[in-house]
Motif scaffolding. Structure first.
Motif, PDB file in Angstrom:
ATOM      1  N   ALA A 104       0.840  -1.191   0.000  1.00 42.15           N
ATOM      2  CA  ALA A 104       0.000   0.000   0.000  1.00 42.15           C
ATOM      3  C   ALA A 104       0.881   1.248   0.000  1.00 42.15           C
ATOM      4  CB  ALA A 104      -0.930  -0.008   1.200  1.00 42.15           C
ATOM      5  N   CYS A 105       0.252   2.402  -0.228  1.00 45.78           N
ATOM      6  CA  CYS A 105       0.998   3.663  -0.332  1.00 45.78           C
ATOM      7  C   CYS A 105       0.326   4.730   0.525  1.00 45.78           C
ATOM      8  CB  CYS A 105       1.042   4.128  -1.784  1.00 45.78           C
ATOM      9  SG  CYS A 105       2.129   5.543  -2.092  1.00 45.78           S
ATOM     10  N   LEU A 106       1.112   5.373   1.366  1.00 42.35           N
ATOM     11  CA  LEU A 106       0.641   6.478   2.190  1.00 42.35           C
ATOM     12  C   LEU A 106       0.715   7.766   1.377  1.00 42.35           C
ATOM     13  CD1 LEU A 106      -0.183   7.195   5.197  1.00 42.35           C
ATOM     14  CD2 LEU A 106       2.220   7.850   5.500  1.00 42.35           C
ATOM     15  N   LEU A 107      -0.407   8.482   1.276  1.00 45.20           N
ATOM     16  CA  LEU A 107      -0.509   9.710   0.494  1.00 45.20           C
ATOM     17  C   LEU A 107      -0.700  10.871   1.459  1.00 45.20           C
ATOM     18  CD1 LEU A 107      -3.004   8.433  -2.250  1.00 45.20           C
ATOM     19  CD2 LEU A 107      -0.499   8.263  -2.224  1.00 45.20           C
ATOM     20  N   THR A 108       0.271  11.786   1.494  1.00 48.06           N
ATOM     21  CA  THR A 108       0.260  12.880   2.462  1.00 48.06           C
ATOM     22  C   THR A 108       0.175  14.223   1.743  1.00 48.06           C
ATOM     23  OG1 THR A 108       1.587  11.571   4.006  1.00 48.06           O
ATOM     24  CG2 THR A 108       1.497  13.946   4.383  1.00 48.06           C
ATOM     25  N   GLU A 109      -0.707  15.094   2.212  1.00 50.52           N
ATOM     26  CA  GLU A 109      -0.904  16.405   1.619  1.00 50.52           C
ATOM     27  C   GLU A 109       0.318  17.313   1.803  1.00 50.52           C
ATOM     28  OE1 GLU A 109      -5.636  16.340   2.905  1.00 50.52           O
ATOM     29  OE2 GLU A 109      -4.302  17.894   3.668  1.00 50.52           O
ATOM     30  N   THR A 110       0.365  18.335   0.978  1.00 50.83           N
ATOM     31  CA  THR A 110       1.325  19.415   1.166  1.00 50.83           C
ATOM     32  C   THR A 110       0.557  20.705   1.460  1.00 50.83           C
ATOM     33  OG1 THR A 110       1.332  19.777  -1.226  1.00 50.83           O
ATOM     34  CG2 THR A 110       3.109  18.433  -0.297  1.00 50.83           C
TER      35      THR A 110
END
Length: 214
Positions: free
Chosen positions: A63-69
Motif C-alpha cells: 500500500a501507499c501512504l498519500l500525504t498532503e502538502t
C-alpha cells in the motif's frame, strides 16, 4: 495532465448505491503498476508526498501512504504512465475506477475520472464510515454510482465509482484524491494529513469484479 480543482465545493448528483458485493468480471485493468503507487507510472498533484511499502489489506506491504502538502489545490495521484483513451465505440458504456482506501490522519478520500474536456466525475467517501458522495464537475450531468464493495480489517474498505461515458476521450486520467470534508476537492493542504491507498483499477464496467493486478 489532469486538471487541478479550484478551491470550493461541487454539487452532488445521481444516486448512491447501497453497500454490497458484486460479481461482474473485471476484463482488464488499464492502470499500470497498480501495486506501486509510489513508482514511475504514477504522478502527483500539488507535490503530494508518497511513501510505499505500507501494510495492505491483503496481508502484504504494497500500500501507499498519500500525504498532503501545504498548497491550496487538489491533493491526488494519477496514472501518468497509462493514459486511457476512450474511443467513440465506448460511448454509451460504463467506466469504473475502484481500489482499496483506508483513513490515515485524513478521514476523506476517493476517486476522480478526469477527461480534461467536457466532463469529469468524482466520488468521495468518509473513510471511517464508508458513507459516500457522488460529485459532478464542469457540467457533467450523466448518471453514476458510488459503491462500497467490501469492508476489511484495519480500516480498509474496497470502493468503486462508475460513470456513464457521454463522449469519447483521448486522455482520461484516474485519480486517487484526498478531501478535507467529503465534498471539497481543492483546499489548503495540511502536511500532517494523509490516507492510505492500494491496488486501484480501471475498466469498462459498471462495477469491478475480481482484483486484477498490473
Amino acid at each position: 495532465m489532469p486538471r487541478v480543482a479550484a478551491t470550493g465545493r461541487v454539487a452532488a448528483v445521481g444516486r448512491v448505491a447501497a453497500a454490497g458485493r458484486f460479481a461482474i468480471p473485471l476484463t482488464s485493468n488499464l492502470l499500470l503498476s497498480n501495486r506501486d503507487l509510489a513508482g514511475a507510472n504514477w504522478a502527483v498533484l500539488a507535490g503530494l508526498s508518497r511513501a510505499g511499502a505500507q501494510a495492505d489489506p491483503l496481508g502484504g506491504a504494497e500500500a501507499c501512504l498519500l500525504t498532503e502538502t501545504a498548497v491550496n489545490s487538489s491533493h491526488a495521484i494519477y496514472n501518468s504512465g497509462s493514459v486511457i483513451t476512450i474511443p467513440s465505440s465506448a460511448q454509451g458504456r460504463w467506466l469504473c475506477v475502484s481500489g482499496y482506501l483506508a483513513p490515515g490522519t485524513r478521514g476523506f478520500g476517493g476517486f476522480n475520472l478526469d477527461g480534461g474536456g467536457a466532463w469529469q466525475a468524482t466520488a468521495l467517501w468518509n473513510l471511517n464510515t464508508g458513507a459516500s458522495t457522488l460529485l459532478a464537475v464542469t457540467g457533467t450531468t450523466e448518471k453514476g454510482q458510488a459503491l462500497l464493495l467490501d469492508t476489511l480489517t484495519g480500516g480498509w474498505r474496497r470502493y468503486a465509482m462508475s460513470f456513464y461515458a457521454r463522449a469519447s476521450e483521448t486522455a482520461l486520467f484516474a485519480q486517487v484524491i484526498l478531501s478535507v470534508d467529503g465534498t471539497t476537492l481543492g483546499y489548503l493542504g495540511d502536511v500532517t494529513k494523509n490516507i492510505v491507498a492500494f491496488a486501484p483499477s480501471f475498466t469498462f464496467a459498471n462495477a469491478p469484479g475480481t482484483l486484477t493486478d498490473t
